[in-house]
Design an enzyme around this catalytic site. Structure first.
Site: not given
Ligand code: M6R
Length: 611
Positions: A2, A27, A77, A103-104, A484, A488, A491, A507, A606
């Site tokens: 947040c 955030r 968030w 936050n937290g 990566e 990308k 997300e 395999h 983020k």
């Protein structure tokens, strides 16, 4: 996760708070709210306005002429409780006189809530945070700082808290434990925020709070104390970022801007750090003598997400170039698996934000066991940077888009310099060091040239973006780039993608191959090229569409692939830089084509400051 912002001073608080929240929207963006004290009306509850959705919704709800010069805001968030107006912050006590943002995670909130409910305290939300407002109210005897400190004694978990009280106009109190808080020292005004982007438009003078510290601020003064009531002498730091760095500057979104910034951001990461004459790197911040560095026998990287991918590349380089055994660990795994710390090991915590909880806690665990941890961070003054014993700042500038791009290539640059530093202490000759540096110096220009594939990649995104599944395949140093590329795409476009080592597909994953599942091949220019071409043929033989990235003059690869992205030829050891750029663009254009919110993808934030 947040975002928090607080303001006290002569200006209209609501405007500064909403603008600050807009800057912090990356955030968390499921709901937001502000609480503003009523001017000249001591005792009147702060006015609280909250909305679900983006900051734009909140902005609409806040009257343009809203009075008040002191208040705070929050962009959420969600962790505890769904996305509703009640669960949005700020939270107030029953009287409405105390307002808090948090936050937290308060781990013992259920027990605290039960205890408070027994005393008749009514709860309005499902959040863990609301208990803080009620505790502060219960402990309040005319001194908000004392009430917050008394309340903190009951909290287990992590927090960045900001609160105001109706009886103390102009006063803001904040506390930090595991969630960042930064004081902004203005001219006759003070700010308090979870990160500096919220205050960059108002001041560049900041004080980073440490865990256990509490700050009390009025427009002209602030005071910091620690858990033992000792006064802390504040160290005022100067933010080097310019305001323009957090503007979109004509790009449609931050991710696009950040992709195109890479030639410059890589340049910043390497400039001043190359000693061409001696063919070695200059990394002053490591805080280890040459002798200490020479004694290092192995390297371990701790990181998450994209930073972990940079670490995987870095470890391959450290082994192949510097002949140092190296391994990259997922921070969230390392902390809880009782790791063995081998002697003469050096740990690197890699993090763009410097606030990722998994990385921070893993690094603390390593330090607790006596390990040496250096940081590779972007955000100056971030917690990981401050808790490291030294390290490398990558200087990407602010990265706002949730999907990390320029920070990744800057982290890579830091690893190339580190690999050179170690290599030149061991087997690499002076001449070989100079050649390595010459290739590194070419990287910004090669990335600039690579960006010319933009329109071609956009056309490919149009062609392929309706496929539901993708494979990204690479070998050796390009395997982490395949991971990566898949991350990308996942997300920001929400298309399922798997990153795999090309040699590994037979395999198992080859069972996924069909005309519906395109494979994106990263074809290296070294001894692994032919093996990769064989893997491409295996996919083609089973009807799978192939998109191949290779050197622009690689006609064989171009002839086998259904679609070919030709890239400027670079020393194969440096291909991670040129290969990742088209993958970033591919993800970006697929997301755009599918109408996704590129900068703020669903469910993500983020910096992930909770475990
Ligand atoms: O700030 P950090 O580098 O520590 O963040 C680590 C991950 O959360 C981050 O890289 C995440 O995977 C990105 N959204 C990837 O684009």
């Amino acid at each position: 996760m947040c975002g928090i912002v607080g303001y006290t001073g002569p200006r209209q608080a609501s405007r500064i708070l909403v603008d600050g929240l807009k800057r912090l929207e990356y955030r968390g963006y499921d709901s937001a709210g502000i609480a503003v004290q009523v001017d000249g009306a001591t005792g009147a509850p702060p006015v609280v306005i909250k909305r679900t959705g983006k900051i734009a919704e909140l902005r609409q709800a806040v009257p343009k002429d809203m009075a008040g010069h002191c208040g705070m805001g929050h962009t959420r968030w969600a962790t505890h409780g769904g996305v509703t107006g009640e669960n949005a912050h700020p939270h107030t006590d029953a009287s409405g006189k105390v307002a808090i943002v948090h936050n937290g995670i308060i781990e013992n909130y259920m027990a605290l809530k039960g205890m408070l409910e027994k005393q008749g305290v009514p709860f309005r939300s499902e959040t863990d945070s609301e208990v803080i407002a009620h505790l502060v109210a219960l402990n309040y005897e005319g001194d908000l700082e004392a009430a917050l400190k008394a309340s903190l004694k009951h909290l287990k978990g992590t927090y960045g808290i900001v609160c105001v009280h109706a009886d103390e106009p102009g006063r803001i109190v904040g506390a930090r434990n595991g969630s960042p808080l930064v004081v902004g020292v203005g001219d006759g005004e003070m700010l308090l925020a979870s990160d500096v982007t919220a205050m960059l438009a108002h001041t560049k003078r900041v004080v980073y709070l440490n865990d256990g510290e509490v700050v009390t601020m009025l427009p002209h003064e602030f005071r910091i104390s620690d858990g033992d009531e000792r006064r802390v002498d504040p160290r005022i730091d100067h933010i080097a970022w310019e305001l323009e760095a957090i503007e979109k500057e004509g790009f449609s979104c931050y991710m696009e801007k950040e992709i195109f910034e890479q030639p410059d951001s890589i340049e910043r990461a390497i400039s001043g750090r190359m000693d061409h004459e001696n063919g070695c790197a200059k990394l002053g911040g490591l805080n280890l003598s040459k002798k200490e560095l020479h004694g290092i026998e192995r390297v371990r990287v701790i990181a998450a997400g994209t930073s972990w991918h940079a670490g995987l590349v870095g470890c391959q380089l450290l082994e192949s170039v510097a002949r140092i055994p190296a391994a990259a660990e997922l921070a969230s795994e390392l902390r809880y698996r009782n790791p063995v710390l081998e002697p003469a090991s050096l740990y690197f915590a890699v993090s763009q934000s410097g606030e990722t909880a998994d990385t921070l806690y893993a690094m603390r665990e390593v330090r607790r066991r006596g390990g040496t941890v250096l940081g590779i961070c972007n955000v100056v003054g971030s917690t990981i940077a401050r808790e490291s014993e030294g390290g490398v700042y990558v200087h990407s500038g602010p990265e706002i888009a949730v999907a990390s791009t320029k920070a990744f290539t800057s982290q890579l640059a830091a690893f190339y310099l580190l690999a050179l530093e170690f290599a030149r202490m061991h087997d690499m000759s002076h001449h070989e060091g100079q050649r390595f540096l010459a290739a590194l110096r070419e990287v910004p220009a090669a990335v600039r040239k690579t960006l010319a594939v933009r329109d071609h990649v956009q056309a490919l995104a149009k062609k392929y973006c309706r496929h539901a599944d993708f494979l990204f395949l690479g070998r050796g140093i390009l395997f982490p780039i395949a991971l990566e590329g898949a991350l990308k795409l996942k997300e920001i476009s929400y298309i399922h993608a798997e990153g795999y080592a090309s040699g590994e597909i037979k395999h198992g994953p080859i069972a996924l191959v069909s005309p519906e599942t395109p494979s994106v091949f990263l074809v290296p220019g070294d001894h692994l090229r032919e093996k990769t071409i064989s893997n491409m043929k295996e996919i083609k033989a089973r009807g799978g569409p192939v998109i191949a990235l290779a050197d622009e003059d690689d006609e064989l690869v171009a002839s086998i692939a259904d679609d070919f992205i030709g890239l400027p030829k670079v020393d194969p050891r440096f291909q991670p830089f040129t290969m990742v750029v088209p993958l970033q663009l591919f993800a970006y254009f697929c997301a755009l084509e599918l109408g996704r919110d590129v900068d703020q993808p669903r469910n993500l934030a983020k910096s992930v400051t909770v475990e």
